[in-house]
Design a protein around this motif. Structure first.
Motif, PDB file in Angstrom:
ATOM      1  N   PRO A 149      -4.976   9.808  -6.320  1.00  9.19           N
ATOM      2  CA  PRO A 149      -5.772   9.884  -7.548  1.00  9.19           C
ATOM      3  C   PRO A 149      -4.933   9.795  -8.822  1.00  9.19           C
ATOM      4  N   GLY A 150      -3.650  10.119  -8.728  1.00  8.84           N
ATOM      5  CA  GLY A 150      -2.804  10.127  -9.923  1.00  8.84           C
ATOM      6  C   GLY A 150      -2.266   8.754 -10.324  1.00  8.84           C
ATOM      7  N   LEU A 151      -2.582   7.733  -9.537  1.00  6.16           N
ATOM      8  CA  LEU A 151      -1.999   6.407  -9.807  1.00  6.16           C
ATOM      9  C   LEU A 151      -2.544   5.802 -11.100  1.00  6.16           C
ATOM     10  N   ASP A 152      -1.640   5.363 -11.946  1.00  5.56           N
ATOM     11  CA  ASP A 152      -1.996   4.739 -13.222  1.00  5.56           C
ATOM     12  C   ASP A 152      -1.505   3.301 -13.257  1.00  5.56           C
ATOM     13  N   LEU A 165       0.835  -1.208   0.000  1.00  6.91           N
ATOM     14  CA  LEU A 165       0.000   0.000   0.000  1.00  6.91           C
ATOM     15  C   LEU A 165       0.871   1.261   0.000  1.00  6.91           C
ATOM     16  N   ASN A 166       1.915   1.265   0.813  1.00  9.76           N
ATOM     17  CA  ASN A 166       2.841   2.401   0.826  1.00  9.76           C
ATOM     18  C   ASN A 166       3.469   2.621  -0.548  1.00  9.76           C
ATOM     19  N   ALA A 167       3.811   1.515  -1.196  1.00 15.22           N
ATOM     20  CA  ALA A 167       4.408   1.629  -2.530  1.00 15.22           C
ATOM     21  C   ALA A 167       3.407   2.243  -3.507  1.00 15.22           C
ATOM     22  N   LEU A 168       2.173   1.748  -3.476  1.00 20.85           N
ATOM     23  CA  LEU A 168       1.160   2.243  -4.422  1.00 20.85           C
ATOM     24  C   LEU A 168       0.812   3.704  -4.154  1.00 20.85           C
ATOM     25  N   VAL A 169       0.753   4.071  -2.898  1.00 20.77           N
ATOM     26  CA  VAL A 169       0.412   5.457  -2.562  1.00 20.77           C
ATOM     27  C   VAL A 169       1.544   6.400  -2.987  1.00 20.77           C
ATOM     28  N   ALA A 170       2.759   5.889  -3.004  1.00 23.11           N
ATOM     29  CA  ALA A 170       3.921   6.724  -3.374  1.00 23.11           C
ATOM     30  C   ALA A 170       4.157   6.775  -4.881  1.00 23.11           C
ATOM     31  N   SER A 171       3.413   5.977  -5.651  1.00 20.76           N
ATOM     32  CA  SER A 171       3.774   5.780  -7.053  1.00 20.76           C
ATOM     33  C   SER A 171       2.971   6.632  -8.035  1.00 20.76           C
ATOM     34  N   ASP A 172       3.598   6.919  -9.149  1.00 22.32           N
ATOM     35  CA  ASP A 172       2.889   7.496 -10.287  1.00 22.32           C
ATOM     36  C   ASP A 172       2.178   6.396 -11.057  1.00 22.32           C
ATOM     37  N   ILE A 187      -6.574  -5.392  -8.888  1.00 22.23           N
ATOM     38  CA  ILE A 187      -7.154  -4.243  -9.594  1.00 22.23           C
ATOM     39  C   ILE A 187      -8.049  -3.437  -8.646  1.00 22.23           C
ATOM     40  N   ARG A 188      -8.841  -4.152  -7.840  1.00 19.06           N
ATOM     41  CA  ARG A 188      -9.693  -3.452  -6.860  1.00 19.06           C
ATOM     42  C   ARG A 188      -8.843  -2.657  -5.880  1.00 19.06           C
ATOM     43  N   THR A 189      -7.731  -3.233  -5.465  1.00 17.84           N
ATOM     44  CA  THR A 189      -6.845  -2.536  -4.529  1.00 17.84           C
ATOM     45  C   THR A 189      -6.286  -1.269  -5.180  1.00 17.84           C
ATOM     46  N   ILE A 190      -5.873  -1.378  -6.427  1.00 17.73           N
ATOM     47  CA  ILE A 190      -5.334  -0.212  -7.135  1.00 17.73           C
ATOM     48  C   ILE A 190      -6.412   0.872  -7.239  1.00 17.73           C
ATOM     49  N   GLU A 191      -7.643   0.458  -7.557  1.00 19.10           N
ATOM     50  CA  GLU A 191      -8.746   1.423  -7.648  1.00 19.10           C
ATOM     51  C   GLU A 191      -9.012   2.094  -6.303  1.00 19.10           C
ATOM     52  N   ARG A 192      -8.942   1.297  -5.253  1.00 18.20           N
ATOM     53  CA  ARG A 192      -9.182   1.827  -3.913  1.00 18.20           C
ATOM     54  C   ARG A 192      -8.091   2.831  -3.524  1.00 18.20           C
ATOM     55  N   VAL A 193      -6.851   2.503  -3.851  1.00 14.34           N
ATOM     56  CA  VAL A 193      -5.740   3.418  -3.564  1.00 14.34           C
ATOM     57  C   VAL A 193      -5.943   4.723  -4.330  1.00 14.34           C
ATOM     58  N   LYS A 194      -6.387   4.598  -5.577  1.00 13.84           N
ATOM     59  CA  LYS A 194      -6.652   5.795  -6.386  1.00 13.84           C
ATOM     60  C   LYS A 194      -7.693   6.687  -5.726  1.00 13.84           C
ATOM     61  N   ARG A 195      -8.788   6.058  -5.316  1.00  5.99           N
ATOM     62  CA  ARG A 195      -9.886   6.830  -4.712  1.00  5.99           C
ATOM     63  C   ARG A 195      -9.483   7.446  -3.387  1.00  5.99           C
TER      64      ARG A 195
END
Ligand code: ADP
Ligand code: MG
Length: 263
Positions: free
Chosen positions: A178-181, A139-146, A166-174
């Motif tokens: 928001p910039g996570l791709d 989660l820390n990695a995803l929150v820190a990532s572009d 994929i759901r986790t990535i969407e949740r992190v985005k929300r």
């Protein structure tokens, strides 16, 4: 919140053994060979990225743990590798406790992001090698990532667990970033003698469309030998099919990066 100046890409999939670490090390090496300044953050307590780059346990002083918990900058924690332009923030033994320590830490999802926003000024790319779990370290990695890159092994169960990722990535985005791709999906350990590999590749392309890189990483014994020599396969045997595939992948990554900048 401010962002790191480097482009931060996480290599994530909660399944173990799909090629996350191999992809991190060799994509990083191929990017470094083009002159990019690259940093790997070893976010997996198993420390395979650190070991695979030839940094033995006893050589590791500061590492990812200190970046997450001790306000150590990545510049302070980064260790140079034998590959020019490539450094690594290693996994030290205390990273094994990090998943649990994070639970009660202040701003627990943002710790890597905060660290990177305040440092990593001297890198073009930061690749984060994630552990095989969707806990607080990932989660820390995803929150820190572009962006996030997802390696998928060409095997029967490749797509299993993917909807959860994929759901986790969407949740992190929300909730956090928001910039996570999704940068892309990379098919790994492709075996051309095995029909299943083709079926899986077709399935994955059907599901993810052009998010899947054209480059497919073949199963290649040189790729699996290289870590025991503490070297990226690109250094161990540049000419082998695995090395050539990772060079292709890097050029595709750079093409997507360029496209993004001009878009
Ligand atoms: P993860 O980090 O997702 O757990 P690894 O990158 O460590 O996965 O890969 C799992 C195992 O498969 C390792 O032993 C690695 O050397 C091997 N491996 C990875 N990619 C290849 C490949 N293209 N060909 C052969 N072996 C590979
Ligand atoms: Mg790994």
């Amino acid at each position: 919140m401010s962002r790191a100046r480097a482009r931060v890409i996480s290599i994530a999939n909660q399944k173990g053994g799909v090629g996350k670490t191999t992809t991190t090390i060799n994509l990083a090496t191929a990017l470094a060979a083009t002159g990019k300044r690259v940093l790997i953050i070893d976010m997996d307590p198993q420390g395979n990225a650190s070991t695979g780059l030839g940094i033995d346990r006893h050589q590791r002083e500061l590492g990812t743990y200190d970046v997450l918990f001790a306000e150590t900058t990545v510049e302070e924690a980064a260790v140079a590798t034998h590959v020019p332009n490539l450094s690594v923030v290693t996994a030290t033994v205390d990273l094994s406790g990090a998943e649990i320590e994070l639970v009660n830490a202040e701003r627990r999802e943002y710790r890597l992001r905060i660290a990177l926003a305040n440092s990593a000024l001297n890198f073009d790319y930061v690749l984060v090698d994630c552990p095989p779990a969707l806990g607080l370290l990932t989660l820390n990695a995803l929150v820190a990532s572009d962006a996030v890159m997802v390696p998928l092994q060409c095997e029967f169960y490749a797509l299993e667990g993917l909807s959860h990722l994929i759901r986790t990535i969407e949740r992190v985005k929300r909730a956090f970033n928001p910039g996570l791709d999704i940068h892309g999906v990379v098919l790994t350990m492709y075996d051309k003698r095995n029909n299943l590999s083709d079926m899986v590749a077709a399935d994955v392309r059907g599901f993810f469309g052009d998010k899947v890189y054209d480059t497919v990483i073949p199963r290649n014994v040189k790729v699996s030998e290289a870590p025991s020599h503490g070297k990226p396969v690109l250094i161990y045997d540049l000419r082998c099919p695995g090395s050539q595939a990772y060079i292709h992948l890097a050029s595709e990554v750079l093409k997507r990066e360029k496209k993004r900048l001009t878009a």
